[in-house]
Design an enzyme around this catalytic site. Structure first.
Site, PDB file in Angstrom:
ATOM      1  N   GLY A 123      -7.500  17.251   0.196  1.00 44.68           N
ATOM      2  CA  GLY A 123      -6.560  16.977  -0.888  1.00 44.68           C
ATOM      3  C   GLY A 123      -5.443  17.988  -1.013  1.00 44.68           C
ATOM      4  N   SER A 124      -5.044  18.603   0.107  1.00 44.60           N
ATOM      5  CA  SER A 124      -3.928  19.556  -0.005  1.00 44.60           C
ATOM      6  C   SER A 124      -2.623  18.816  -0.327  1.00 44.60           C
ATOM      7  CB  SER A 124      -3.794  20.397   1.260  1.00 44.60           C
ATOM      8  OG  SER A 124      -3.344  19.618   2.340  1.00 44.60           O
ATOM      9  N   ARG A 160     -15.650  -4.502   3.833  1.00 49.13           N
ATOM     10  CA  ARG A 160     -14.356  -3.941   3.391  1.00 49.13           C
ATOM     11  C   ARG A 160     -13.793  -4.690   2.192  1.00 49.13           C
ATOM     12  NH1 ARG A 160     -12.287  -0.181   6.915  1.00 49.13           N
ATOM     13  NH2 ARG A 160     -12.996  -0.369   9.055  1.00 49.13           N
ATOM     14  N   ARG A 182      -9.699   5.413   5.112  1.00 44.58           N
ATOM     15  CA  ARG A 182     -10.272   4.075   5.285  1.00 44.58           C
ATOM     16  C   ARG A 182      -9.153   3.092   5.573  1.00 44.58           C
ATOM     17  NH1 ARG A 182     -15.257   4.138   6.402  1.00 44.58           N
ATOM     18  NH2 ARG A 182     -15.407   1.942   5.835  1.00 44.58           N
ATOM     19  N   LEU A 229      -7.407  -0.270   5.027  1.00 45.44           N
ATOM     20  CA  LEU A 229      -7.400  -1.179   3.878  1.00 45.44           C
ATOM     21  C   LEU A 229      -7.218  -2.623   4.330  1.00 45.44           C
ATOM     22  CD1 LEU A 229      -5.252   1.223   1.734  1.00 45.44           C
ATOM     23  CD2 LEU A 229      -7.629   0.570   1.254  1.00 45.44           C
ATOM     24  N   ASN A 234       1.938   6.003   2.214  1.00 49.33           N
ATOM     25  CA  ASN A 234       0.969   6.777   2.993  1.00 49.33           C
ATOM     26  C   ASN A 234       1.699   7.926   3.663  1.00 49.33           C
ATOM     27  OD1 ASN A 234      -1.515   7.385   4.365  1.00 49.33           O
ATOM     28  ND2 ASN A 234      -0.692   6.414   6.204  1.00 49.33           N
ATOM     29  N   HIS A 250       1.457  10.223   7.170  1.00 44.75           N
ATOM     30  CA  HIS A 250       0.804  10.200   8.474  1.00 44.75           C
ATOM     31  C   HIS A 250       1.281  11.398   9.288  1.00 44.75           C
ATOM     32  CE1 HIS A 250      -1.315   8.451  11.841  1.00 44.75           C
ATOM     33  NE2 HIS A 250      -0.273   8.771  12.591  1.00 44.75           N
ATOM     34  N   SER A 287       5.337  11.759   8.708  1.00 43.36           N
ATOM     35  CA  SER A 287       6.099  10.635   8.172  1.00 43.36           C
ATOM     36  C   SER A 287       5.466  10.142   6.882  1.00 43.36           C
ATOM     37  CB  SER A 287       6.081   9.450   9.150  1.00 43.36           C
ATOM     38  OG  SER A 287       6.439   9.836  10.460  1.00 43.36           O
ATOM     39  N   GLU A 329       0.318  -3.811   9.072  1.00 41.08           N
ATOM     40  CA  GLU A 329       0.216  -3.184  10.393  1.00 41.08           C
ATOM     41  C   GLU A 329      -0.156  -1.712  10.221  1.00 41.08           C
ATOM     42  OE1 GLU A 329       2.988  -1.927  14.150  1.00 41.08           O
ATOM     43  OE2 GLU A 329       3.848  -3.281  12.657  1.00 41.08           O
ATOM     44  N   LEU A 330      -1.275  -1.290  10.761  1.00 44.85           N
ATOM     45  CA  LEU A 330      -1.787   0.062  10.543  1.00 44.85           C
ATOM     46  C   LEU A 330      -0.767   1.121  10.998  1.00 44.85           C
ATOM     47  CD1 LEU A 330      -4.294   1.760   9.690  1.00 44.85           C
ATOM     48  CD2 LEU A 330      -4.920   1.786  12.105  1.00 44.85           C
ATOM     49  N   ASP A 331      -0.402   2.005  10.082  1.00 48.29           N
ATOM     50  CA  ASP A 331       0.583   3.066  10.332  1.00 48.29           C
ATOM     51  C   ASP A 331       1.916   2.506  10.845  1.00 48.29           C
ATOM     52  OD1 ASP A 331      -1.288   5.005   9.593  1.00 48.29           O
ATOM     53  OD2 ASP A 331      -2.040   5.216  11.634  1.00 48.29           O
TER      54      ASP A 331
HETATM   55  C1  GAR Z   1      -3.055  14.916   6.265  1.00 44.32           C
HETATM   56  O1  GAR Z   1      -2.659  15.675   7.396  1.00 44.32           O
HETATM   57  C2  GAR Z   1      -2.610  13.483   6.397  1.00 44.32           C
HETATM   58  O2  GAR Z   1      -1.368  13.361   7.044  1.00 44.32           O
HETATM   59  C3  GAR Z   1      -3.710  12.896   7.204  1.00 44.32           C
HETATM   60  O3  GAR Z   1      -4.874  13.488   6.713  1.00 44.32           O
HETATM   61  C4  GAR Z   1      -4.576  14.788   6.234  1.00 44.32           C
HETATM   62  C5  GAR Z   1      -5.138  14.945   4.846  1.00 44.32           C
HETATM   63  O4  GAR Z   1      -5.032  16.258   4.403  1.00 44.32           O
HETATM   64  N1  GAR Z   1      -3.738  11.490   7.077  1.00 44.32           N
HETATM   65  C6  GAR Z   1      -4.077  10.657   8.065  1.00 44.32           C
HETATM   66  O5  GAR Z   1      -4.414  11.034   9.156  1.00 44.32           O
HETATM   67  C7  GAR Z   1      -4.021   9.192   7.691  1.00 44.32           C
HETATM   68  N2  GAR Z   1      -4.408   8.369   8.802  1.00 44.32           N
HETATM   69  P1  GAR Z   1      -5.236  16.628   2.884  1.00 44.32           P
HETATM   70  O6  GAR Z   1      -6.557  15.962   2.425  1.00 44.32           O
HETATM   71  O7  GAR Z   1      -5.355  18.106   2.855  1.00 44.32           O
HETATM   72  O8  GAR Z   1      -4.068  16.108   2.111  1.00 44.32           O
END
Ligand code: GAR
Length: 209
Positions: free
Chosen positions: A12-13, A64, A90, A92, A106, A108, A135, A142-144
């Protein structure tokens, strides 16, 4: 104000960066944080900030569709204008994505459309890329693959390691995600047929619906 619900699975940063960006000048208001994992440290960050938390364990659901229905019920109690995926790991369902179309973001850890999916930093290093980054995009089925709202570019340095690259991309995420959420909350960033728009202008090089 713009009611925001944040979905997390881990540290959760990015949630922390969003919490830290909340002030009177920011129209975004984080109303709740939902995690699919009880160990997610982000739940503690939310509690420390006085934000409502919910745990919806994907393992408690048969499929799901059932998991996403439970998620939607909890999210919608908070009447969100925006739902933010912040390390929510997850996939969706199309029904969930359609329900929040145009109000689901989101982040990524790659320069989309490169490196959709997992392990993005390792893949960028192994490919010898000289640029990498992250990004923020609108989520579509479409995923990502949804339209990009903002990207941060980093030069890959000589001697760059997986650890250094990961941490530099993370730092960039913590800058661009609060920015995109604030733009959305101010009505500046939106999803249109032709892709993401900022201040009424189509953003370049982005996907469409
Ligand atoms: C982040 O780097 C985010 O971009 C990535 O997970 C990390 C979560 O970090 N997300 C994905 O890979 C989504 N497919 P955080 O919990 O410290 O925010």
């Amino acid at each position: 104000p713009c009611n925001v619900v944040v979905l997390i699975s881990g540290s959760g940063s990015n949630l922390q960066a969003l919490l830290d960006s909340q002030d009177e000048k920011n129209a975004a208001r984080i109303r709740a944080v939902v995690s699919n994992r009880e160990e997610a440290f982000g739940l503690q960050r939310a509690q420390a900030a006085g934000i409502a938390t919910h745990l919806v364990r994907h393992k408690d659901f048969a499929d799901r569709e059932a998991f996403d229905a439970a998620l939607m019920a909890i999210i919608d109690k908070h009447q969100p204008d925006l739902v933010v995926l912040a390390g929510f790991m997850r996939i969706l369902t199309p029904g969930f994505v359609r329900h929040y179309q145009g109000r689901l973001l989101n982040i990524h850890p790659s320069l989309l459309p490169k490196y959709k999916g997992l392990d993005t930093h390792r893949r960028a290093l192994e490919a010898g890329d000289t640029e990498h980054g992250c990004s923020v995009h609108f989520v579509t089925e479409e995923l990502d693959g949804g339209p990009v709202a903002i990207q941060a570019y980093l030069s890959v340095q000589p001697g760059e390691t997986l650890e250094s690259l990961t941490s530099r991309v993370h730092a960039a995420e913590h800058i661009i995600y609060p920015l995109a959420v604030r733009w959305f909350a101010e009505g500046r960033l939106r999803l249109a047929e032709q892709g993401a728009m900022l201040d009424g202008n189509p953003l370049p090089g982005t996907g469409h619906l």
